[in-house]
Design a protein around this motif. Sequence first.
Motif, PDB file in Angstrom:
ATOM      1  N   THR A 111      -5.269  27.952  -5.520  1.00  0.00           N
ATOM      2  CA  THR A 111      -4.158  28.679  -5.942  1.00  0.00           C
ATOM      3  C   THR A 111      -3.912  29.855  -6.355  1.00  0.00           C
ATOM      4  O   THR A 111      -4.176  30.588  -6.971  1.00  0.00           O
ATOM      5  CB  THR A 111      -4.146  27.568  -7.245  1.00  0.00           C
ATOM      6  OG1 THR A 111      -4.417  25.619  -6.650  1.00  0.00           O
ATOM      7  CG2 THR A 111      -2.782  27.056  -7.499  1.00  0.00           C
ATOM      8  N   ARG A 113       0.524  29.903  -7.153  1.00  0.00           N
ATOM      9  CA  ARG A 113       1.340  29.673  -8.410  1.00  0.00           C
ATOM     10  C   ARG A 113       0.767  27.752  -8.735  1.00  0.00           C
ATOM     11  O   ARG A 113       0.315  27.947  -7.838  1.00  0.00           O
ATOM     12  CB  ARG A 113       2.487  29.724  -6.707  1.00  0.00           C
ATOM     13  CG  ARG A 113       2.447  31.384  -5.926  1.00  0.00           C
ATOM     14  CD  ARG A 113       4.287  31.182  -5.455  1.00  0.00           C
ATOM     15  NE  ARG A 113       4.391  31.902  -4.746  1.00  0.00           N
ATOM     16  CZ  ARG A 113       4.829  33.164  -4.463  1.00  0.00           C
ATOM     17  NH1 ARG A 113       6.021  32.628  -5.501  1.00  0.00           N
ATOM     18  NH2 ARG A 113       5.155  33.994  -3.891  1.00  0.00           N
ATOM     19  N   ASN A 115       1.794  24.374  -9.355  1.00  0.00           N
ATOM     20  CA  ASN A 115       2.898  24.051  -8.129  1.00  0.00           C
ATOM     21  C   ASN A 115       2.772  22.493  -8.579  1.00  0.00           C
ATOM     22  O   ASN A 115       0.991  22.681  -9.212  1.00  0.00           O
ATOM     23  CB  ASN A 115       2.301  24.303  -6.879  1.00  0.00           C
ATOM     24  CG  ASN A 115       1.255  24.228  -6.663  1.00  0.00           C
ATOM     25  OD1 ASN A 115       0.163  22.601  -6.091  1.00  0.00           O
ATOM     26  ND2 ASN A 115       0.251  25.199  -6.636  1.00  0.00           N
ATOM     27  N   MET A 141       1.766  28.715  -1.332  1.00  0.00           N
ATOM     28  CA  MET A 141       1.109  27.873  -3.504  1.00  0.00           C
ATOM     29  C   MET A 141      -0.735  28.523  -2.914  1.00  0.00           C
ATOM     30  O   MET A 141      -0.984  27.966  -3.941  1.00  0.00           O
ATOM     31  CB  MET A 141       1.565  26.421  -4.071  1.00  0.00           C
ATOM     32  CG  MET A 141       2.794  26.295  -3.469  1.00  0.00           C
ATOM     33  SD  MET A 141       3.653  27.417  -4.408  1.00  0.00           S
ATOM     34  CE  MET A 141       5.527  26.616  -4.961  1.00  0.00           C
ATOM     35  N   LYS A 152       5.350  25.522   0.129  1.00  0.00           N
ATOM     36  CA  LYS A 152       6.745  24.624  -0.809  1.00  0.00           C
ATOM     37  C   LYS A 152       7.232  25.653   0.331  1.00  0.00           C
ATOM     38  O   LYS A 152       8.133  26.468  -0.716  1.00  0.00           O
ATOM     39  CB  LYS A 152       6.750  25.034  -2.407  1.00  0.00           C
ATOM     40  CG  LYS A 152       7.817  24.145  -2.858  1.00  0.00           C
ATOM     41  CD  LYS A 152       8.417  24.362  -4.091  1.00  0.00           C
ATOM     42  CE  LYS A 152       9.736  23.668  -4.428  1.00  0.00           C
ATOM     43  NZ  LYS A 152      10.591  23.838  -3.865  1.00  0.00           N
ATOM     44  N   PHE A 159       6.506  20.738   1.057  1.00  0.00           N
ATOM     45  CA  PHE A 159       5.213  20.694   0.917  1.00  0.00           C
ATOM     46  C   PHE A 159       5.501  20.170   2.102  1.00  0.00           C
ATOM     47  O   PHE A 159       5.138  19.131   3.350  1.00  0.00           O
ATOM     48  CB  PHE A 159       4.559  19.804  -0.359  1.00  0.00           C
ATOM     49  CG  PHE A 159       5.104  20.465  -1.006  1.00  0.00           C
ATOM     50  CD1 PHE A 159       5.168  21.390  -2.554  1.00  0.00           C
ATOM     51  CD2 PHE A 159       5.997  19.181  -2.473  1.00  0.00           C
ATOM     52  CE1 PHE A 159       5.309  21.718  -3.913  1.00  0.00           C
ATOM     53  CE2 PHE A 159       6.956  20.037  -3.408  1.00  0.00           C
ATOM     54  CZ  PHE A 159       6.116  20.822  -4.033  1.00  0.00           C
TER      55      PHE A 159
END
Length: 179
Positions: A111, A113, A115, A141, A152, A159
């Motif tokens: 991951t 970012r 989210n 993301m 996203k 998404f």
Amino acid sequence: MKVLLISTCEHKLSEREFVRPISNILGSVSHEIFHYRDCTVEIVNSFDKILICGTSLQDNKYLDDINFIEALLSNFSGSLLGICSGMQILCSMFGSSVIINSEIGMSEVRTKRVNPISEGNFQAYCLHTKSVIASDNFLVMAETDNSPQIVKHKHKNFFGVLFHPEVRNESVVEKFLKI
């Protein structure tokens, strides 16, 4: 909440592997299943959330029908989650390129970012021969070494996940339903 599951499967038998497990994750949440060719704009717009389910490796007809699918979804204002082929469709609709890029089996997803559908690093089941190069309309993301795994849309609650959450990461679908 009403959820629409859109099948991209060319053959009904593939829906047992790629659509039915998503339906099982939804459980008692009100949902209906339609093949994308059987959808109308009125059907699409009568739902709050849409999940575009994945399909088998040899099913690629959906790529020939991007314009039809884009017309179906063009006015949808709810939340959308595209899974594998669904992510390819979603990204194509907003200017991303679909490329040849195989990942089959378990992959380490990182991951990148914060989210609402993933956190940290996790293992995910990938089963695709195509990936995307995300356009400027998307934020990446999460990713593997080979490809974006979660994107996203910058301005919509749309998404895409390239891996198959129905195999091992059911919480992705559960978290999406809370958006």
